[in-house]
Write a protein that holds these residues in place. Structure first.
Motif, short mmCIF file in Angstrom:
data_model
loop_
_atom_site.label_atom_id
_atom_site.label_comp_id
_atom_site.label_asym_id
_atom_site.label_seq_id
_atom_site.Cartn_x
_atom_site.Cartn_y
_atom_site.Cartn_z
N SER A 75 54.77 41.32 55.40
CA SER A 75 55.25 41.08 54.50
C SER A 75 56.00 41.73 54.74
O SER A 75 57.00 42.71 55.35
N THR A 76 57.20 42.17 53.79
CA THR A 76 58.72 42.28 53.41
C THR A 76 58.36 43.92 53.72
O THR A 76 59.08 44.63 53.96
N ASN A 94 58.66 45.93 55.93
CA ASN A 94 60.29 46.37 56.55
C ASN A 94 60.56 47.50 55.54
O ASN A 94 61.76 48.21 55.61
N ILE A 149 57.02 38.03 58.65
CA ILE A 149 57.31 38.23 57.27
C ILE A 149 57.32 37.81 56.04
O ILE A 149 58.76 36.57 56.12
N GLY A 207 58.06 36.58 52.27
CA GLY A 207 58.87 37.54 50.72
C GLY A 207 57.92 36.54 49.79
O GLY A 207 56.90 35.93 49.93
N VAL A 264 60.79 35.85 59.78
CA VAL A 264 60.92 35.94 58.25
C VAL A 264 61.16 34.85 57.28
O VAL A 264 62.76 33.76 58.17
N VAL A 315 61.89 34.03 53.14
CA VAL A 315 62.10 34.55 51.81
C VAL A 315 62.53 34.04 51.12
O VAL A 315 63.27 32.79 51.64
N GLU A 356 65.12 37.00 47.40
CA GLU A 356 64.24 37.90 47.88
C GLU A 356 65.45 39.57 47.72
O GLU A 356 65.89 39.63 48.26
N THR A 379 63.98 42.51 48.05
CA THR A 379 63.57 43.31 49.44
C THR A 379 63.98 43.09 50.91
O THR A 379 62.59 43.57 51.57
N TRP A 380 64.29 42.13 51.02
CA TRP A 380 64.94 41.97 52.34
C TRP A 380 66.47 42.40 52.32
O TRP A 380 67.07 40.87 52.02
N PRO A 381 66.81 42.99 53.22
CA PRO A 381 66.69 43.34 54.68
C PRO A 381 66.26 44.25 53.99
O PRO A 381 66.16 46.20 53.88
#
Length: 249
Positions: free
Chosen positions: A148-149, A152, A192, A194, A239, A241, A245, A247-249
């Motif tokens: 999951s994000t 990270n 990973i 999202g 990854v 997402v 998204e 929540t990345w990075p």
């Protein structure tokens, strides 16, 4: 979503934890469409059996396996049963089962923390313990851990979830390095993912703007892509997402 099934997993045996609904069901479908004989490991018997019936009616192979990934003895029993009843070892393991409790730390109970961390971290580790040694002995196979994000970058009300997914990411990296040493034929990949339009989010946050989420089919295709890499290469981490998204990075 338009999708053209591939058949590169024909004759392979796969197991998906949390495979009855949401992302797990999407992954189960993709694996079955690619020719795999899929074991749908979940506690949701009715949903899992309905999915298996649906896939069989479409000409694919899928079978329900009742399993609580928090129970290492139950996991060991599932693998003993596979050893005795299936003529080949497991080729693909996808650890997808996960839960969350959305509360600030000051409101969490010990039981809630234990449930989340055991399901999201210890469960996949237990599954890998049984799977990895068998894959090494067989000379090949592939383990995919759904991350999951949150592995990270975390956010409030996600302490146990982030801890579990961060730990699983570290374990996945370690397993990848050990596979390089122990058996070059064993692949290990962390995916990973999202935010997705699945019950995992929508059951807890029914007012979520789904236009900001991605389809679980996209993530399932990412898993399939990791499994399609020719021998001699492997994708240790992917990854995927939504474009929006946060929540990345």
């Amino acid at each position: 979503m338009n999708h053209t099934p591939h058949t590169h997993l024909r004759g392979k045996l796969a197991l998906v934890t949390g495979g009855a609904r949401g992302l797990g069901a999407a992954i189960t479908r993709r694996l079955a469409e690619s020719g795999a004989d899929v074991r749908v490991a979940d506690l949701r018997r009715e949903q899992a059996e309905d999915l298996c019936v649906e896939l069989k009616e479409e000409g694919f192979r899928a079978q329900f396996v009742e399993l609580d990934v928090r129970d290492p003895a139950a996991i060991a029993e599932v693998f003993r049963d596979l050893d005795e009843t299936v003529p080949r070892p497991l080729d693909v393991l996808v650890n997808c089962a996960a839960v969350d409790v959305t509360k600030p730390v000051e409101e969490l109970s010990a039981d809630e923390v234990t449930r989340v961390v055991t399901t999201n971290l210890l469960g996949p580790m237990y599954m890998c313990l049984e799977t990895y040694r068998r894959m090494v002995a067989a000379g090949g196979g592939h383990i995919v851990n759904i991350l999951s994000t949150a592995s990270n970058r975390t956010w409030t009300e996600a302490g146990p979830y982030a801890a579990g997914k961060t730990g699983l990411r570290a374990f996945t990296h370690t397993l990848f390095k050990e596979a390089q040493r122990d058996c070059i034929g064993v692949g290990v990949t962390g995916v990973i993912a999202g935010g997705m339009e699945t019950p995992f989010i929508l059951d807890r946050f029914p007012d979520t703007d789904v236009s900001l989420l991605q389809s679980p089919d996209i993530v399932a295709d990412t898993v399939l892509y990791a499994l399609s890499v020719p021998a001699g290469s492997v994708m240790p981490e992917l990854v995927v997402v939504p474009r929006s998204e946060s929540t990345w990075p």
